[in-house]
Write a protein that holds these residues in place. Structure first.
Motif, PDB file in Angstrom:
ATOM      1  N   LEU A   1       4.938 -60.575  35.579  1.00 24.28           N
ATOM      2  CA  LEU A   1       5.444 -61.653  34.730  1.00 24.28           C
ATOM      3  C   LEU A   1       5.530 -61.194  33.279  1.00 24.28           C
ATOM      4  O   LEU A   1       6.573 -61.352  32.615  1.00 24.28           O
ATOM      5  N   ILE A   2       4.436 -60.623  32.756  1.00 22.50           N
ATOM      6  CA  ILE A   2       4.410 -60.211  31.352  1.00 22.50           C
ATOM      7  C   ILE A   2       5.414 -59.081  31.109  1.00 22.50           C
ATOM      8  O   ILE A   2       6.129 -59.074  30.095  1.00 22.50           O
ATOM      9  N   ALA A   3       5.499 -58.141  32.028  1.00 22.50           N
ATOM     10  CA  ALA A   3       6.483 -57.066  31.894  1.00 22.50           C
ATOM     11  C   ALA A   3       7.896 -57.639  31.884  1.00 22.50           C
ATOM     12  O   ALA A   3       8.754 -57.209  31.099  1.00 22.50           O
ATOM     13  N   GLY A   4       8.145 -58.621  32.731  1.00 24.58           N
ATOM     14  CA  GLY A   4       9.481 -59.190  32.830  1.00 24.58           C
ATOM     15  C   GLY A   4       9.913 -59.931  31.574  1.00 24.58           C
ATOM     16  O   GLY A   4      11.043 -59.780  31.109  1.00 24.58           O
ATOM     17  N   VAL A   5       9.022 -60.737  30.981  1.00 17.80           N
ATOM     18  CA  VAL A   5       9.425 -61.523  29.817  1.00 17.80           C
ATOM     19  C   VAL A   5       9.540 -60.666  28.561  1.00 17.80           C
ATOM     20  O   VAL A   5      10.251 -61.046  27.619  1.00 17.80           O
TER      21      VAL A   5
ATOM     22  N   PHE B   1      -5.734 -62.481  35.510  1.00 17.30           N
ATOM     23  CA  PHE B   1      -5.244 -61.625  34.441  1.00 17.30           C
ATOM     24  C   PHE B   1      -5.248 -60.143  34.823  1.00 17.30           C
ATOM     25  O   PHE B   1      -4.705 -59.321  34.082  1.00 17.30           O
ATOM     26  N   GLY B   2      -5.851 -59.825  35.942  1.00 21.10           N
ATOM     27  CA  GLY B   2      -5.804 -58.458  36.455  1.00 21.10           C
ATOM     28  C   GLY B   2      -4.977 -58.340  37.716  1.00 21.10           C
ATOM     29  O   GLY B   2      -5.152 -57.390  38.474  1.00 21.10           O
ATOM     30  N   SER B   3      -4.066 -59.277  37.939  1.00 23.21           N
ATOM     31  CA  SER B   3      -3.273 -59.284  39.171  1.00 23.21           C
ATOM     32  C   SER B   3      -1.895 -58.644  38.957  1.00 23.21           C
ATOM     33  O   SER B   3      -1.388 -58.575  37.829  1.00 23.21           O
ATOM     34  N   ARG B   4      -1.309 -58.199  40.057  1.00 16.84           N
ATOM     35  CA  ARG B   4       0.041 -57.631  39.982  1.00 16.84           C
ATOM     36  C   ARG B   4       1.057 -58.693  39.579  1.00 16.84           C
ATOM     37  O   ARG B   4       2.002 -58.408  38.829  1.00 16.84           O
TER      38      ARG B   4
ATOM     39  N   MET C   1      13.549 -66.899  12.991  1.00 13.76           N
ATOM     40  CA  MET C   1      14.412 -67.268  14.104  1.00 13.76           C
ATOM     41  C   MET C   1      13.559 -67.466  15.348  1.00 13.76           C
ATOM     42  O   MET C   1      12.663 -66.678  15.616  1.00 13.76           O
ATOM     43  N   THR C   2      13.822 -68.536  16.079  1.00 13.76           N
ATOM     44  CA  THR C   2      13.115 -68.793  17.327  1.00 13.76           C
ATOM     45  C   THR C   2      14.119 -69.113  18.406  1.00 13.76           C
ATOM     46  O   THR C   2      15.254 -69.484  18.145  1.00 13.76           O
ATOM     47  N   GLY C   3      13.695 -68.950  19.640  1.00 15.05           N
ATOM     48  CA  GLY C   3      14.526 -69.310  20.777  1.00 15.05           C
ATOM     49  C   GLY C   3      13.638 -69.660  21.944  1.00 15.05           C
ATOM     50  O   GLY C   3      12.477 -69.248  21.998  1.00 15.05           O
ATOM     51  N   VAL C   4      14.154 -70.435  22.872  1.00 11.24           N
ATOM     52  CA  VAL C   4      13.389 -70.839  24.041  1.00 11.24           C
ATOM     53  C   VAL C   4      13.849 -70.028  25.233  1.00 11.24           C
ATOM     54  O   VAL C   4      15.045 -69.909  25.503  1.00 11.24           O
ATOM     55  N   MET C   5      12.899 -69.427  25.932  1.00 17.51           N
ATOM     56  CA  MET C   5      13.195 -68.664  27.129  1.00 17.51           C
ATOM     57  C   MET C   5      12.549 -69.348  28.317  1.00 17.51           C
ATOM     58  O   MET C   5      11.623 -70.140  28.159  1.00 17.51           O
ATOM     59  N   GLU C   6      13.036 -69.049  29.501  1.00 14.30           N
ATOM     60  CA  GLU C   6      12.450 -69.634  30.703  1.00 14.30           C
ATOM     61  C   GLU C   6      11.544 -68.627  31.383  1.00 14.30           C
ATOM     62  O   GLU C   6      11.927 -67.505  31.645  1.00 14.30           O
ATOM     63  N   SER C   7      10.326 -69.053  31.662  1.00  9.03           N
ATOM     64  CA  SER C   7       9.343 -68.241  32.367  1.00  9.03           C
ATOM     65  C   SER C   7       8.409 -69.192  33.082  1.00  9.03           C
ATOM     66  O   SER C   7       8.273 -70.344  32.692  1.00  9.03           O
ATOM     67  N   PRO C   8       7.757 -68.748  34.122  1.00  6.11           N
ATOM     68  CA  PRO C   8       7.789 -67.419  34.709  1.00  6.11           C
ATOM     69  C   PRO C   8       9.041 -67.161  35.542  1.00  6.11           C
ATOM     70  O   PRO C   8       9.757 -68.079  35.890  1.00  6.11           O
TER      71      PRO C   8
END
Length: 264
Positions: free
Chosen positions: A97-101, A89-92, A1-8
């Protein structure tokens, strides 16, 4: 199963969101939940990242270290790349962003490195990345990021008397591929292998192979079943940014039990 999400996420600053080529990130359910993205960044910014990696690889080679005696990559840590494009890659902003998605509430602590596998590297072993990580200093504020330093051993927590440290657990893994052969095709190796089941098998067949295509990325929450490995057999250099967000150890123990946290 796949789905498309919106990010960032639209709440992040404009200068940051403008670095991304699109907001269509694919959420896959098998062999375990993960997010896959092609063409993560706009072409101009991706080119800056790849060029910076090549400069670092050329000019700072003595700073690369062997990741593990059982792992074929060498690496330079993100805490040594705090200036230039790779500092993203070491920025807040990247952390949030990664935590949110993924829906994982990160602590603001980031561990990671740029990895390099030479051609014909051997395959790795399936592992979940649900492992402990020790960080020095107090917990970061909502605006701060903490990267590892030399005062605390990130794997064991070993430190001198009086040095403050916090034991966390890896919460999210990220692999971003860059500066690889642009002509990669199936059979060239170097993929990231994902597994639905391991069950003690020494050398299981992967259920999915994620190719090391430039400017692509795979993200997943670290759980007891997030089994993955380096597939090996690469005909060219394989380069990537590998990093983790973290969660409190108490949260991981509450969800899965301490026996599922894999010791180094």
């Amino acid at each position: 199963m796949t789905g498309v999400m919106e990010s960032p996420a639209p709440t992040l600053p404009a200068w940051f969101t403008e670095l991304f080529a699109h907001r269509r990130w694919v959420r896959r359910a098998t062999p375990f939940p993960h997010i896959y993205v092609r063409d993560v960044f706009v072409e101009e910014f991706y080119h800056r990242l790849a060029t910076e990696y090549e400069r670092v690889r050329r000019d700072r080679q003595p700073e690369f270290h062997v990741v593990s005696e059982h792992y074929s990559a060498d690496a330079i840590s993100l805490n040594k790349l705090r200036n230039g494009p790779l500092a993203l890659f070491g920025s807040r902003e990247w952390h949030d962003l990664i935590a949110g998605v993924t829906g994982v509430r990160g602590t603001g602590d980031i561990e990671g490195a740029v990895h390099h596998h030479p051609p014909e590297s051997p395959r790795g072993w399936p592992h979940s990345d649900l492992a402990p990580a020790w960080f020095g200093g107090p917990a970061p504020t909502a605006e701060e990021i903490r990267l590892p330093d030399d005062t605390v051993d990130i794997q064991t927590g070993e430190r001198e008397s009086g040095v403050e440290a916090r034991e966390l657990v890896r919460g999210v893994a990220v692999m971003f591929y860059l500066a690889n052969d642009p002509g990669w095709e199936a059979g060239d190796g170097g993929e990231t292998a994902l597994f639905a089941h391991v069950n003690g098998r020494h050398d299981p067949e992967p259920d999915l192979l994620v190719p090391p295509l430039n400017n692509s990325m795979v993200i997943f929450e670290c759980t007891p079943r997030s089994w993955h490995s380096f597939a090996g057999g690469n005909t060219h250099d394989r380069n990537s940014v590998v990093m983790w967000l973290h969660r409190p150890k108490s949260e991981a123990v509450r969800r899965w039990g301490e026996d599922h946290i894999v010791k180094w």
